[in-house]
Design an enzyme around this catalytic site. Structure first.
Site, PDB file in Angstrom:
ATOM      1  CG  ASP A   1       9.378  14.897  20.834  1.00  0.00           C
ATOM      2  OD1 ASP A   1       8.856  16.018  20.718  1.00  0.00           O
ATOM      3  OD2 ASP A   1      10.307  14.508  20.108  1.00  0.00           O
ATOM      4  CG  HIS A   2       7.946  20.087  24.165  1.00  0.00           C
ATOM      5  ND1 HIS A   2       9.288  20.022  23.865  1.00  0.00           N
ATOM      6  CD2 HIS A   2       7.519  21.258  23.663  1.00  0.00           C
ATOM      7  CE1 HIS A   2       9.630  21.125  23.210  1.00  0.00           C
ATOM      8  NE2 HIS A   2       8.582  21.892  23.080  1.00  0.00           N
TER       9      HIS A   2
ATOM     10  CG  HIS B   1      11.234  18.750  19.253  1.00  0.00           C
ATOM     11  ND1 HIS B   1      10.849  17.887  20.241  1.00  0.00           N
ATOM     12  CD2 HIS B   1      11.953  19.705  19.883  1.00  0.00           C
ATOM     13  CE1 HIS B   1      11.297  18.311  21.411  1.00  0.00           C
ATOM     14  NE2 HIS B   1      11.981  19.417  21.217  1.00  0.00           N
TER      15      HIS B   1
HETATM   16  C1  BG6 Z   1      13.434  22.116  23.179  1.00  0.00           C
HETATM   17  C2  BG6 Z   1      14.814  22.511  22.747  1.00  0.00           C
HETATM   18  O1  BG6 Z   1      13.297  20.721  23.174  1.00  0.00           O
HETATM   19  O2  BG6 Z   1      12.487  22.665  22.275  1.00  0.00           O
HETATM   20  C3  BG6 Z   1      14.947  24.022  22.681  1.00  0.00           C
HETATM   21  O3  BG6 Z   1      15.765  21.990  23.654  1.00  0.00           O
HETATM   22  C4  BG6 Z   1      13.871  24.614  21.819  1.00  0.00           C
HETATM   23  O4  BG6 Z   1      16.233  24.415  22.207  1.00  0.00           O
HETATM   24  C5  BG6 Z   1      12.505  24.080  22.231  1.00  0.00           C
HETATM   25  O5  BG6 Z   1      13.910  26.017  21.981  1.00  0.00           O
HETATM   26  C6  BG6 Z   1      11.444  24.518  21.246  1.00  0.00           C
HETATM   27  O6  BG6 Z   1      10.190  24.201  21.743  1.00  0.00           O
HETATM   28  P1  BG6 Z   1       8.903  25.038  21.338  1.00  0.00           P
HETATM   29  O7  BG6 Z   1       7.778  24.322  21.991  1.00  0.00           O
HETATM   30  O8  BG6 Z   1       9.132  26.418  21.852  1.00  0.00           O
HETATM   31  O9  BG6 Z   1       8.861  25.015  19.849  1.00  0.00           O
END
Ligand code: BG6
Length: 499
Positions: free
Chosen positions: A175-176, A238
């Site tokens: 989960d980045h 997230h």
């Molecule tokens: C991804 C989603 O996991 O996270 C995207 O699939 C979203 O739709 C993105 O834009 C958002 O990541 P960050 O790091 O740009 O907030």
């Protein structure tokens, strides 16, 4: 910093966007900092037929052009493999053996699933079939990209199936958001300062708000997004992780399982939203065409590969409670959406009012309660809003800001989320990866919402003009308070600001 053991990283889905845009640049950054294992190779694997040098050329697209890049791309190799074709895995195994011999790398393998989820299981099965999933002498790890399932049942099934071939401690569910520096800093802010934690509970906190807003629309991902929507795409993973970090009890030690145990407990304590009450707790919206700065902007239904009658939500806001001793009665309001006025993720802690008002501020705008704002991105930092005397006669009170910005730290470069997470996995540290039970608990919590939206077509899907803060009715989910309308810069707020 401990340098990871020598190993080979195998990326399935190597010709895809994630590899080019995120994984390769993250690996390059690790390379530049000398954080990659001493003996290391990346083997790209996907259906497309490419030579090593073609794969290297693709990789260069998102890298600067310099001598270091050349040295780095020498670590990249490629093998065409179809995930559903078992025989290809035999060749993959041979190629891995050869790479190991050529570069004196042990058979430590880290498999990264960056393919469509439909083939996750095929890959796991085929790896197991060729003896690549387990080893007594070398490590074997599997990184699984999101989405991890599309509902509770599919997530449970995916866990069951993966666990047939890999043990839980070999599986790294990414989960980045957990790789973001400012998310990890939440643990440090809370658990290394004596001043916050004593106030971090229902006695002093009135409510908590989390916003993850994006100004972009679905871009070229309409095909995927139209089957997903904001709840599955952002909230279930997230936003839930952010809730976990903000609401968890202090872990006993800074170890993967201690932290993950606390996160699971938070998810288990979230009061279920009954299917019948979903419309009182959750608001969904979809962006419609509008004009931003004089230019006409497409509505969601006009986006490529999106159904022109689509009822997929591009915005979701939710109110819920966490039924435990720390949080009993404190409302949490969370929201996320595409085509909102700013790209901002932040957590706002609203503290309670003082018990007795000594100062008469008549004639001045009403003051907000004290707020602590944890800015995840951009302008990462922390802002505390508190009250001060306005200089001059009498006792007029005003709200002032005390702010810390990561950018104020000299020479600090914030590593990308993928850089941090890849390095952790190479070192065998699963702290910032989701455990199977947590993923299931998160799905269990959102499942009634998915059910209600599917079974009850009367639940409204509100249109909101692209470039606005979503359906106005979402304002009813903040318990009489107001959402903070954040701007690009941490210290600016208000309905209007420079974006
Ligand atoms: C991804 C989603 O996991 O996270 C995207 O699939 C979203 O739709 C993105 O834009 C958002 O990541 P960050 O790091 O740009 O907030």
């Amino acid at each position: 910093m401990k340098i990871p053991e020598n190993q080979i990283l195998i990326i399935f889905g190597a010709s895809g966007d994630l590899t080019k845009r995120k994984l390769i640049p993250a690996l390059y950054d690790l390379f530049r900092q000398n954080l990659l294992p001493e003996r290391f190779a990346v083997l790209g694997a996907s259906r497309t037929v490419l030579t090593d040098s073609e794969f290297r050329k693709q990789a260069e697209q998102f890298l600067p052009s310099n001598k270091e890049v050349e040295q780095f791309t020498n670590l990249l190799f490629y093998k065409a493999v179809s995930p559903t074709e078992p025989s290809g895995f035999k060749n993959l195994k041979l190629r891995l053996k050869k790479l190991g011999e050529d570069f004196n790398i042990d058979a430590n393998y880290l498999f990264y699933l960056s393919t469509p989820p439909a083939v996750y299981l095929n890959i796991a099965e085929n790896l197991a079939e060729y003896g690549l999933s387990k080893s007594t002498s070398h490590f074997r790890r599997l990184i699984v990209e999101k989405p991890f399932g599309t509902d509770l049942k599919s997530a449970q099934q995916l866990n069951i199936n993966l666990l047939k071939h890999f043990d839980e401690n070999q599986i790294y569910r990414i989960d980045h958001y957990l790789g973001k520096e400012s998310v990890q800093n939440m643990l440090v802010t809370r658990f290394s300062n004596g001043i916050f934690e004593p106030l971090w509970n229902r006695n002093f906190i009135e409510r908590i708000e989390i916003t993850s807003a994006e100004s972009l629309g679905v871009e070229d991902r309409g095909g995927y997004y139209d089957h997903s929507g904001a709840l599955r795409d952002m909230l279930q993973n997230h936003l839930m992780q952010l809730v976990g970090f903000v609401a968890m009890e202090p872990p006993v030690v800074m170890k993967a399982d201690a932290i993950r145990n606390e996160i699971v407990k938070v998810f288990q304590s979230m009061r279920p939203i009954p299917e019948k009450e979903v419309s009182r707790h959750v608001v969904r919206g979809q962006y419609i065409s509008s004009k931003i700065n004089g230019e006409t902007v497409k509505g969601y239904r006009e986006e490529a590969r999106v159904d022109d009658q689509s009822r997929t939500e591009t915005f979701v806001a939710m109110k819920f409670y966490i039924d435990n001793w720390r949080w009993g009665g404190v409302p949490f309001s969370i929201r996320t959406g595409k085509k909102l006025p700013a790209s901002v993720t932040e957590i706002v802690i609203h503290f309670k009012q003082v018990p007795h008002h000594l100062f008469n501020n008549e004639g001045l705008p009403e003051l907000n309660n004290n707020q602590l704002i944890i800015r995840i991105q951009p302008d990462e930092g922390i802002l505390l809003k508190f009250r001060m005397k306005t200089p001059g006669a009498g006792f007029k009170v005003q709200t002032v800001n005390m702010d810390f910005h990561y950018s104020d730290l000299a020479d600090v470069r914030l590593p990308s989320a993928y850089e941090r997470l890849l390095l952790d996995c190479m070192q065998g540290d699963a702290t910032l990866y989701s455990r199977g039970d947590a993923v299931e608990e998160a799905w269990r919590f959102v499942q009634p919402v998915l059910n209600a939206w599917k079974n009850n077509t009367d639940i409204p899907l509100y249109g909101y003009p692209a470039g606005t803060w979503g359906p106005e009715i979402a304002d009813t989910l903040t318990e009489g308070g107001q959402w903070r309308y954040p701007c690009k810069n941490l210290v600016n707020d208000g309905t209007w600001c420079e974006l």
